[in-house]
Scaffold this motif. Structure first.
Motif, PDB file in Angstrom:
ATOM      1  N   PHE A  22      -5.448   0.878  33.928  1.00  0.00           N
ATOM      2  CA  PHE A  22      -4.500   0.710  35.034  1.00  0.00           C
ATOM      3  C   PHE A  22      -3.159   0.155  34.550  1.00  0.00           C
ATOM      4  CE2 PHE A  22      -8.322   1.195  37.608  1.00  0.00           C
ATOM      5  CZ  PHE A  22      -7.858   2.143  38.509  1.00  0.00           C
ATOM      6  N   LYS A  23      -3.154  -0.669  33.529  1.00  0.00           N
ATOM      7  CA  LYS A  23      -1.878  -1.123  32.972  1.00  0.00           C
ATOM      8  C   LYS A  23      -1.086   0.065  32.438  1.00  0.00           C
ATOM      9  CE  LYS A  23      -3.107  -5.834  31.660  1.00  0.00           C
ATOM     10  NZ  LYS A  23      -3.349  -6.755  30.527  1.00  0.00           N
ATOM     11  N   HIS A  24      -1.759   0.948  31.691  1.00  0.00           N
ATOM     12  CA  HIS A  24      -1.076   2.129  31.149  1.00  0.00           C
ATOM     13  C   HIS A  24      -0.645   3.088  32.258  1.00  0.00           C
ATOM     14  CE1 HIS A  24      -1.272   1.623  26.806  1.00  0.00           C
ATOM     15  NE2 HIS A  24      -2.464   1.064  26.986  1.00  0.00           N
ATOM     16  N   LEU A  25      -1.439   3.206  33.299  1.00  0.00           N
ATOM     17  CA  LEU A  25      -1.095   4.111  34.395  1.00  0.00           C
ATOM     18  C   LEU A  25       0.066   3.603  35.240  1.00  0.00           C
ATOM     19  CD1 LEU A  25      -4.481   5.352  35.892  1.00  0.00           C
ATOM     20  CD2 LEU A  25      -2.625   6.766  35.031  1.00  0.00           C
ATOM     21  N   PHE A  26       0.094   2.317  35.535  1.00  0.00           N
ATOM     22  CA  PHE A  26       1.009   1.817  36.552  1.00  0.00           C
ATOM     23  C   PHE A  26       2.175   0.974  36.034  1.00  0.00           C
ATOM     24  CE2 PHE A  26      -2.905   2.587  39.033  1.00  0.00           C
ATOM     25  CZ  PHE A  26      -2.379   3.527  39.898  1.00  0.00           C
ATOM     26  N   LEU A  27       2.051   0.328  34.902  1.00  0.00           N
ATOM     27  CA  LEU A  27       3.154  -0.492  34.418  1.00  0.00           C
ATOM     28  C   LEU A  27       4.105   0.380  33.611  1.00  0.00           C
ATOM     29  CD1 LEU A  27       1.341  -3.772  33.340  1.00  0.00           C
ATOM     30  CD2 LEU A  27       2.575  -3.294  35.468  1.00  0.00           C
ATOM     31  N   LYS A  28       5.316   0.495  34.084  1.00  0.00           N
ATOM     32  CA  LYS A  28       6.321   1.368  33.468  1.00  0.00           C
ATOM     33  C   LYS A  28       6.581   0.951  32.024  1.00  0.00           C
ATOM     34  CE  LYS A  28      10.898   3.194  34.226  1.00  0.00           C
ATOM     35  NZ  LYS A  28      12.073   3.150  35.086  1.00  0.00           N
ATOM     36  N   ILE A  53       5.411   2.247  40.270  1.00  0.00           N
ATOM     37  CA  ILE A  53       4.014   2.086  40.676  1.00  0.00           C
ATOM     38  C   ILE A  53       3.707   2.944  41.893  1.00  0.00           C
ATOM     39  CG2 ILE A  53       2.353   0.444  41.665  1.00  0.00           C
ATOM     40  CD1 ILE A  53       3.727  -1.694  39.849  1.00  0.00           C
ATOM     41  N   ILE A  54       4.592   2.934  42.885  1.00  0.00           N
ATOM     42  CA  ILE A  54       4.385   3.737  44.099  1.00  0.00           C
ATOM     43  C   ILE A  54       4.333   5.220  43.756  1.00  0.00           C
ATOM     44  CG2 ILE A  54       5.449   4.452  46.279  1.00  0.00           C
ATOM     45  CD1 ILE A  54       6.492   1.504  46.468  1.00  0.00           C
ATOM     46  N   ASN A  55       5.256   5.674  42.906  1.00  0.00           N
ATOM     47  CA  ASN A  55       5.261   7.093  42.521  1.00  0.00           C
ATOM     48  C   ASN A  55       4.011   7.470  41.740  1.00  0.00           C
ATOM     49  OD1 ASN A  55       7.725   7.608  43.766  1.00  0.00           O
ATOM     50  ND2 ASN A  55       8.896   7.077  41.937  1.00  0.00           N
ATOM     51  N   ARG A  56       3.569   6.604  40.856  1.00  0.00           N
ATOM     52  CA  ARG A  56       2.345   6.887  40.093  1.00  0.00           C
ATOM     53  C   ARG A  56       1.128   6.900  41.020  1.00  0.00           C
ATOM     54  NH1 ARG A  56       2.912   8.527  34.712  1.00  0.00           N
ATOM     55  NH2 ARG A  56       1.095   7.368  34.104  1.00  0.00           N
ATOM     56  N   TYR A  57       1.105   5.982  41.968  1.00  0.00           N
ATOM     57  CA  TYR A  57       0.010   5.947  42.936  1.00  0.00           C
ATOM     58  C   TYR A  57      -0.029   7.240  43.749  1.00  0.00           C
ATOM     59  CZ  TYR A  57      -2.824   4.527  46.933  1.00  0.00           C
ATOM     60  OH  TYR A  57      -3.776   4.469  47.906  1.00  0.00           O
ATOM     61  N   THR A  78      -3.732   7.233  52.787  1.00  0.00           N
ATOM     62  CA  THR A  78      -3.678   5.803  53.075  1.00  0.00           C
ATOM     63  C   THR A  78      -2.543   5.181  52.270  1.00  0.00           C
ATOM     64  OG1 THR A  78      -5.291   5.385  51.330  1.00  0.00           O
ATOM     65  CG2 THR A  78      -6.140   5.630  53.557  1.00  0.00           C
ATOM     66  N   PRO A  79      -1.885   4.171  52.817  1.00  0.00           N
ATOM     67  CA  PRO A  79      -0.758   3.559  52.091  1.00  0.00           C
ATOM     68  C   PRO A  79      -1.225   2.640  50.974  1.00  0.00           C
ATOM     69  CG  PRO A  79      -1.122   2.447  54.164  1.00  0.00           C
ATOM     70  CD  PRO A  79      -2.076   3.612  54.139  1.00  0.00           C
ATOM     71  N   LEU A  80      -0.334   2.415  50.043  1.00  0.00           N
ATOM     72  CA  LEU A  80      -0.571   1.455  48.975  1.00  0.00           C
ATOM     73  C   LEU A  80      -0.278   0.066  49.519  1.00  0.00           C
ATOM     74  CD1 LEU A  80      -0.973   0.820  45.917  1.00  0.00           C
ATOM     75  CD2 LEU A  80       1.483   1.164  45.666  1.00  0.00           C
ATOM     76  N   PHE A  81      -1.174  -0.882  49.294  1.00  0.00           N
ATOM     77  CA  PHE A  81      -0.932  -2.246  49.732  1.00  0.00           C
ATOM     78  C   PHE A  81      -1.587  -3.207  48.756  1.00  0.00           C
ATOM     79  CE2 PHE A  81      -4.874  -1.008  51.702  1.00  0.00           C
ATOM     80  CZ  PHE A  81      -5.687  -2.108  51.566  1.00  0.00           C
ATOM     81  N   VAL A  82      -1.101  -4.414  48.768  1.00  0.00           N
ATOM     82  CA  VAL A  82      -1.658  -5.462  47.929  1.00  0.00           C
ATOM     83  C   VAL A  82      -2.356  -6.452  48.854  1.00  0.00           C
ATOM     84  CG1 VAL A  82      -1.133  -7.328  46.324  1.00  0.00           C
ATOM     85  CG2 VAL A  82       0.170  -5.202  46.231  1.00  0.00           C
ATOM     86  N   CYS A  83      -3.583  -6.758  48.533  1.00  0.00           N
ATOM     87  CA  CYS A  83      -4.360  -7.678  49.358  1.00  0.00           C
ATOM     88  C   CYS A  83      -4.896  -8.778  48.448  1.00  0.00           C
ATOM     89  CB  CYS A  83      -5.508  -6.925  50.025  1.00  0.00           C
ATOM     90  SG  CYS A  83      -6.500  -7.967  51.085  1.00  0.00           S
ATOM     91  N   ARG A  84      -4.648 -10.003  48.837  1.00  0.00           N
ATOM     92  CA  ARG A  84      -5.163 -11.144  48.085  1.00  0.00           C
ATOM     93  C   ARG A  84      -6.057 -11.954  49.005  1.00  0.00           C
ATOM     94  NH1 ARG A  84      -0.414 -13.800  44.628  1.00  0.00           N
ATOM     95  NH2 ARG A  84      -2.085 -15.280  44.398  1.00  0.00           N
ATOM     96  N   LEU A  85      -7.227 -12.263  48.528  1.00  0.00           N
ATOM     97  CA  LEU A  85      -8.178 -13.056  49.288  1.00  0.00           C
ATOM     98  C   LEU A  85      -8.422 -14.368  48.550  1.00  0.00           C
ATOM     99  CD1 LEU A  85     -10.800 -10.271  50.077  1.00  0.00           C
ATOM    100  CD2 LEU A  85      -8.962 -11.080  51.537  1.00  0.00           C
ATOM    101  N   PHE A  86      -8.434 -15.461  49.307  1.00  0.00           N
ATOM    102  CA  PHE A  86      -8.672 -16.775  48.722  1.00  0.00           C
ATOM    103  C   PHE A  86      -9.682 -17.520  49.572  1.00  0.00           C
ATOM    104  CE2 PHE A  86      -4.288 -15.763  47.597  1.00  0.00           C
ATOM    105  CZ  PHE A  86      -4.288 -16.021  46.253  1.00  0.00           C
ATOM    106  N   TYR A  87     -10.562 -18.258  48.899  1.00  0.00           N
ATOM    107  CA  TYR A  87     -11.386 -19.203  49.634  1.00  0.00           C
ATOM    108  C   TYR A  87     -10.475 -20.339  50.078  1.00  0.00           C
ATOM    109  CZ  TYR A  87     -15.604 -16.875  48.056  1.00  0.00           C
ATOM    110  OH  TYR A  87     -16.581 -15.962  47.830  1.00  0.00           O
TER     111      TYR A  87
END
Length: 107
Positions: A22-28, A53-57, A78-87
């Motif tokens: 995923f680093k190779h795919l998405f990080l320019k 990242i959006i274009n690669r996705y 479906t849209p690209l989104f970032v989700c963070r979950l924390f206790y």
């Protein structure tokens, strides 16, 4: 014990390999950096990388051989989104080998 160790090693290897993919795919312009980390310096660089990242996705289905694609809902991607979950709260006491994790999650 040996079976557990081998299974655990396979999971760790799978995670590391996928992270590198995923680093190779998405990080320019990502290259394996042995002596440093991947860094952005300006707002323009950050926005350029986000658009990359959006274009690669959006083109993921055409880029990968494997089954890496995004879902469609009612014929729309479906849209690209970032989700963070924390206790909410957790406490670990190594001296007593005890821990407490609040089961409530903040998103």
């Amino acid at each position: 014990l040996v079976s557990f160790g081998l299974s655990n090693e396979m999971v760790a290897t799978f995670k590391e390999d996928n992270l590198m993919t995923f680093k190779h795919l998405f990080l320019k312009g990502f290259k394996d950096h042995w002596h440093g980390s991947y860094t952005l310096y300006t707002k323009a660089d950050m926005y350029d990388h986000i658009y990359h990242i959006i274009n690669r996705y959006n083109d993921l289905e055409n880029l990968t051989i494997g089954n890496l694609a995004y879902a469609k809902v009612d014929g729309k991607y479906t849209p690209l989104f970032v989700c963070r979950l924390f206790y909410r709260n957790s406490t670990i006491n190594p001296a007593r080998d005890t821990f407490y994790i609040d089961p409530h999650i903040d998103e």
